[in-house]
Design an enzyme around this catalytic site. Structure first.
Site, PDB file in Angstrom:
ATOM      1  N   CYS A 118     -14.504   6.977   8.975  1.00 21.13           N
ATOM      2  CA  CYS A 118     -14.138   8.068   8.056  1.00 21.13           C
ATOM      3  C   CYS A 118     -15.321   8.516   7.188  1.00 21.13           C
ATOM      4  CB  CYS A 118     -12.974   7.666   7.164  1.00 21.13           C
ATOM      5  SG  CYS A 118     -11.518   7.264   8.120  1.00 21.13           S
ATOM      6  N   HIS A 260     -12.538  12.665   1.287  1.00 22.68           N
ATOM      7  CA  HIS A 260     -11.926  12.313   2.572  1.00 22.68           C
ATOM      8  C   HIS A 260     -10.409  12.282   2.373  1.00 22.68           C
ATOM      9  CE1 HIS A 260     -10.721  10.352   6.134  1.00 22.68           C
ATOM     10  NE2 HIS A 260     -10.505   9.180   5.570  1.00 22.68           N
ATOM     11  N   ASN A 290      -4.945  12.261   8.169  1.00 18.51           N
ATOM     12  CA  ASN A 290      -6.292  11.684   8.116  1.00 18.51           C
ATOM     13  C   ASN A 290      -6.995  11.943   9.454  1.00 18.51           C
ATOM     14  OD1 ASN A 290      -8.543  10.032   8.115  1.00 18.51           O
ATOM     15  ND2 ASN A 290      -7.485   8.250   7.272  1.00 18.51           N
TER      16      ASN A 290
HETATM   17  O1  UT7 Z   1      -9.275   6.527   6.299  1.00 16.01           O
HETATM   18  C1  UT7 Z   1      -9.656   5.218   6.007  1.00 16.01           C
HETATM   19  C2  UT7 Z   1      -9.090   4.776   4.771  1.00 16.01           C
HETATM   20  N1  UT7 Z   1      -7.669   4.567   4.927  1.00 16.01           N
HETATM   21  C3  UT7 Z   1      -6.968   4.470   3.856  1.00 16.01           C
HETATM   22  O2  UT7 Z   1      -7.516   4.597   2.805  1.00 16.01           O
HETATM   23  C4  UT7 Z   1      -5.502   4.138   3.943  1.00 16.01           C
HETATM   24  C5  UT7 Z   1      -5.132   3.345   2.733  1.00 16.01           C
HETATM   25  N2  UT7 Z   1      -3.763   2.890   2.656  1.00 16.01           N
HETATM   26  C6  UT7 Z   1      -2.715   3.725   2.484  1.00 16.01           C
HETATM   27  O3  UT7 Z   1      -2.846   4.914   2.504  1.00 16.01           O
HETATM   28  C7  UT7 Z   1      -1.373   3.087   2.171  1.00 16.01           C
HETATM   29  O4  UT7 Z   1      -1.550   1.707   1.953  1.00 16.01           O
HETATM   30  C8  UT7 Z   1      -0.311   3.318   3.273  1.00 16.01           C
HETATM   31  C9  UT7 Z   1       0.155   4.754   3.273  1.00 16.01           C
HETATM   32  C10 UT7 Z   1      -0.860   2.936   4.625  1.00 16.01           C
HETATM   33  C11 UT7 Z   1       0.926   2.451   2.988  1.00 16.01           C
HETATM   34  O5  UT7 Z   1       1.445   2.754   1.713  1.00 16.01           O
HETATM   35  P1  UT7 Z   1       1.784   1.585   0.678  1.00 16.01           P
HETATM   36  O6  UT7 Z   1       2.351   2.220  -0.504  1.00 16.01           O
HETATM   37  O7  UT7 Z   1       0.536   0.767   0.508  1.00 16.01           O
HETATM   38  O8  UT7 Z   1       2.910   0.817   1.424  1.00 16.01           O
HETATM   39  P2  UT7 Z   1       2.950  -0.724   1.868  1.00 16.01           P
HETATM   40  O9  UT7 Z   1       2.023  -0.972   2.984  1.00 16.01           O
HETATM   41  O10 UT7 Z   1       2.843  -1.600   0.644  1.00 16.01           O
HETATM   42  O11 UT7 Z   1       4.423  -0.835   2.403  1.00 16.01           O
HETATM   43  C12 UT7 Z   1       5.548  -0.672   1.533  1.00 16.01           C
HETATM   44  C13 UT7 Z   1       6.801  -0.727   2.381  1.00 16.01           C
HETATM   45  C14 UT7 Z   1       6.834  -1.891   3.353  1.00 16.01           C
HETATM   46  O12 UT7 Z   1       8.162  -2.366   3.424  1.00 16.01           O
HETATM   47  P3  UT7 Z   1       8.608  -3.679   2.612  1.00 16.01           P
HETATM   48  O13 UT7 Z   1       7.713  -4.779   3.114  1.00 16.01           O
HETATM   49  O14 UT7 Z   1       8.370  -3.342   1.174  1.00 16.01           O
HETATM   50  O15 UT7 Z   1      10.046  -3.827   2.990  1.00 16.01           O
HETATM   51  C15 UT7 Z   1       6.468  -1.266   4.674  1.00 16.01           C
HETATM   52  O16 UT7 Z   1       7.014  -1.967   5.765  1.00 16.01           O
HETATM   53  O17 UT7 Z   1       6.895   0.456   3.183  1.00 16.01           O
HETATM   54  C16 UT7 Z   1       7.112   0.090   4.549  1.00 16.01           C
HETATM   55  N3  UT7 Z   1       6.505   1.096   5.412  1.00 16.01           N
HETATM   56  C17 UT7 Z   1       7.163   2.204   5.807  1.00 16.01           C
HETATM   57  N4  UT7 Z   1       8.401   2.645   5.562  1.00 16.01           N
HETATM   58  C18 UT7 Z   1       8.768   3.812   6.103  1.00 16.01           C
HETATM   59  C19 UT7 Z   1       5.248   1.126   5.920  1.00 16.01           C
HETATM   60  N5  UT7 Z   1       5.097   2.235   6.666  1.00 16.01           N
HETATM   61  C20 UT7 Z   1       6.256   2.917   6.597  1.00 16.01           C
HETATM   62  C21 UT7 Z   1       6.704   4.123   7.156  1.00 16.01           C
HETATM   63  N6  UT7 Z   1       7.950   4.535   6.891  1.00 16.01           N
HETATM   64  N7  UT7 Z   1       5.919   4.899   7.920  1.00 16.01           N
END
Ligand code: UT7
Length: 333
Positions: A118, A260, A290
């Site tokens: 990225c 980005h 992204n």
């Molecule tokens: O380009 C390179 C750089 N990349 C990035 O910077 C990406 C950085 N990370 C992110 O953007 C975020 O961490 C994500 C969007 C990937 C995830 O968001 P989050 O707020 O960090 O969510 P999380 O991973 O803490 O997950 C929270 C909950 C989980 O469920 P439980 O364990 O709380 O029951 C996940 O299983 O959300 C769940 N979850 C989803 N639910 C519905 C994860 N993906 C999804 C989904 N739909 N697509």
């Protein structure tokens, strides 16, 4: 090589290409345990573009590159160098840049890819800056192009909802003048100790392409979302501050920030820390998700075409990506 003169590296043209096919959050609701509400709230993404069978990184890169050349009024045969930033190349080798060179008939140019995911386009700007400011080259085509849709695991809701396909390009030109113009600075960094945060773990040169890795879906993107999020906010904020300090600029003097587009919440958190108004932050994540190495040049091209980037304005570009890699660039238009 002439290095006793003052050279600037200016942007002579930009271009971008997005595949026609749109995949919305509602479409994803049909195949995944996810919802439009979750994706919108956690990422800001509403839809993303998906390459057709005929569209690869090189095909899209050549289209974006042609636009940049047209705007800059440069014939491809006058290019000295083509750099493609991609983490989804057409094949392992030759480089995607060589395919682009062939498509453009730019046979006077050297061509190679860079791999900084990225942050790839910012790393590319840093390379171009050196070649142009030292006087080594006169015309460089820098492109970011990605077909992320082919390297995401479409059954992994934590990653596949984030990514999209597309390409963006910049024609950079050497001009001889004292007054700083164009690329004012680039700052780039890597931290290989964080390589596990986002990666495609399947072995190629390390273990050879093997059935076990294929069965375990190791040739697709894996990401520790939460940990990446935190490190992304910090590194992006720090590297923007460094760029401002280097140029003796305050945030008020920055006309637009083109970050980005990984997650709207990351971008908001960075803007908040910099006390920079969101109205001056370029955003298109809602439309494209992204697009990795293509995200910055697509953003810059759109910002120019819609008038968000104006002549004489100073822009800051910044990215964080797998590696970990991160960087910033300051451009005076
Ligand atoms: O380009 C390179 C750089 N990349 C990035 O910077 C990406 C950085 N990370 C992110 O953007 C975020 O961490 C994500 C969007 C990937 C995830 O968001 P989050 O707020 O960090 O969510 P999380 O991973 O803490 O997950 C929270 C909950 C989980 O469920 P439980 O364990 O709380 O029951 C996940 O299983 O959300 C769940 N979850 C989803 N639910 C519905 C994860 N993906 C999804 C989904 N739909 N697509």
């Amino acid at each position: 090589m002439t290095n006793n003169k003052s050279f600037q590296a200016v942007v002579a043209g930009t271009g971008s290409y997005l595949p026609e096919k749109i995949l919305t959050n509602q479409d994803l609701e049909k195949t995944l345990n996810t919802s439009d509400a979750w994706i919108t709230e956690r990422t800001g993404i509403h839809e993303r573009r998906i390459a057709s069978e005929e569209e690869s990184a090189s095909v899209m890169a050549a289209k974006a590159g042609k636009q940049a050349l047209e705007e800059g009024g440069l014939s491809p045969e006058n290019l000295d160098l083509i750099i493609v930033a991609t983490s989804s190349p057409d094949v392992l080798f030759p480089s995607t840049a060589c395919f682009v060179q062939n498509e453009l008939h730019a046979f006077g140019a050297a061509a190679y890819d860079i791999s900084a995911v990225c942050s790839g386009f910012i790393f590319g700007l840093s390379i171009a800056e050196q070649y142009l400011k030292t006087g080594r080259y006169e015309n460089i085509l820098l492109i970011g192009s990605e077909v992320n849709s082919r390297i995401v695991d479409w059954s992994d809701r934590a990653t596949c909802i984030l990514f999209g396909d597309g390409a963006g390009a910049m024609l950079l030109k050497r001009v001889e003048q004292e007054k700083p113009l164009g690329i004012l600075s680039t700052h780039i960094y890597s931290d290989g100790s964080l390589s596990d945060l986002i990666c495609v773990p399947g072995g190629i040169g390390k273990t050879g392409i093997n059935k076990e890795d294929i069965d375990n879906k190791k040739y697709f993107i894996k990401m520790s979302g939460n940990a990446t999020f935190k490190v992304a906010v910090k590194r992006m904020t720090d590297v923007i501050r460094e760029a401002l300090e280097f140029n003796g600029l305050s945030m008020e003097e920055v006309g637009i920030l083109v970050p980005h587009q990984a997650n709207q919440r990351i971008i908001r958190a960075v803007a908040e820390r910099l006390e920079y108004p969101m109205e001056k932050v370029f955003m298109n994540i809602h439309k494209y998700g992204n697009t990795s190495g293509a995200s910055i040049p697509i953003g810059v091209d759109e910002a120019r075409r819609t008038g968000s980037i104006k002549p004489k304005q100073t822009s800051v570009l910044a990215a964080v990506g797998a590696g970990l890699t991160w960087g910033s660039a300051v451009i005076k238009w």
